[in-house]
Scaffold this active site. Sequence first.
Site, PDB file in Angstrom:
ATOM      1  N   HIS A 115       1.053  -1.044  -0.194  1.00 23.92           N
ATOM      2  CA  HIS A 115      -0.100  -0.031   0.208  1.00 23.92           C
ATOM      3  C   HIS A 115       0.664   1.323   0.131  1.00 23.92           C
ATOM      4  CE1 HIS A 115      -3.007   3.004   1.202  1.00 23.92           C
ATOM      5  NE2 HIS A 115      -1.982   3.398   1.934  1.00 23.92           N
ATOM      6  N   HIS A 139       1.306   5.053  -2.766  1.00 20.45           N
ATOM      7  CA  HIS A 139       1.417   6.540  -2.559  1.00 20.45           C
ATOM      8  C   HIS A 139       2.817   6.988  -3.439  1.00 20.45           C
ATOM      9  CE1 HIS A 139      -0.965   7.555   0.900  1.00 20.45           C
ATOM     10  NE2 HIS A 139      -0.871   6.122   1.248  1.00 20.45           N
ATOM     11  N   GLU A 144      -5.518   9.410   0.100  1.00 20.15           N
ATOM     12  CA  GLU A 144      -6.107   8.084   0.106  1.00 20.15           C
ATOM     13  C   GLU A 144      -6.977   7.700  -0.939  1.00 20.15           C
ATOM     14  OE1 GLU A 144      -4.536   5.906   1.629  1.00 20.15           O
ATOM     15  OE2 GLU A 144      -3.171   6.905   3.068  1.00 20.15           O
ATOM     16  N   SER A 181      -4.089   0.733  -4.585  1.00 20.06           N
ATOM     17  CA  SER A 181      -3.395  -0.249  -4.076  1.00 20.06           C
ATOM     18  C   SER A 181      -4.544  -1.339  -3.753  1.00 20.06           C
ATOM     19  CB  SER A 181      -2.613   0.048  -2.750  1.00 20.06           C
ATOM     20  OG  SER A 181      -3.587   0.403  -1.749  1.00 20.06           O
TER      21      SER A 181
HETATM   22 FE    FE Z   1      -1.965   5.387   2.834  1.00 15.09          FE
END
Ligand code: FE
Length: 276
Positions: free
Chosen positions: A136, A141, A182, A201
């Site tokens: 993730h 990111h 997010e 993700s």
């Molecule tokens: Fe995150």
Amino acid sequence: MAVQPAVYGASERPPRGDYTRAQDDYTCAQDWAGYSAQDHDTYHRLYLRQCEQLPGLASEAFIDALPHLGAKERIPRFDDVNERLYRATRWQLVAVPGLIPEVPFFTLLAHRKFPVTDWIRRPEEFEYIVEPDVFHDLFGHVPLLFNPVLADYMQRYGEGGLKAARLGACEMLARLYWYTIEFGLIREPAGLRAYGAGILSSHGELPYSVQSPVPQRLPLQLERTMRTRYKIDSYQQTYFVIDSFEQLFQLTAQDFEPLYARLRGLPEYAADERVV
Ligand code: FE
Ligand code: PHE
């Protein structure tokens, strides 16, 4: 991201990471030698499966930057990624044992250091994991940290977080993080795309967020976003859409202190509350 528990919600479970490895700023050395062949294989399989569905669903900037992560066959060494990342936007990855508290998290971001959890999920957690892991944090990111505008936004967010902590406004600011970094969507010339790491993700939420008729999609609006609660254990029922990263940057440039003061007196929206 390794994020403060407030962002991911208070949990009864103790975090998985070994925090005795961490220094005072919560960073630790990436235990690269500690990865097993199975760990690398989990990363490889997650990477391949997610790559297949990126075209048409993920933002162009994300797809373009993904190769900067390096070979997909094994978990990257953060130092390798750092050579490219620092050259591109002067950001650096730092390893952490997992979620970290708000103030250390904001402090790292304000210094253009992005905390990345170094362990990977177990094979039986392939579909879903509650805590952020290296897949993730890295896959979701890091590609967009290569984008100059998003890179600057993240630093501003960290500085804004330190200010919000002083003002007791972290919950409002965390919602902005949640609904942009997010779970954000972006309107691109070719259509709606995802740029939020939690979506990028996730095998299931990526197509859901962009294509499903079920959730509502609202233009990003600071007040509405900061008043909207969120769920950490289901697909989102509300997404906020931006037109460009520049728009996101400009929208959040104002001083939030008066905004926090005003919003404190106003009711919240439930995560699935519909605009009427
Ligand atoms: Fe995150
Ligand atoms: N403008 C915000 C403030 O004054 C800081 C911030 C910038 C927060 C960008 C989030 C993103 O607090």
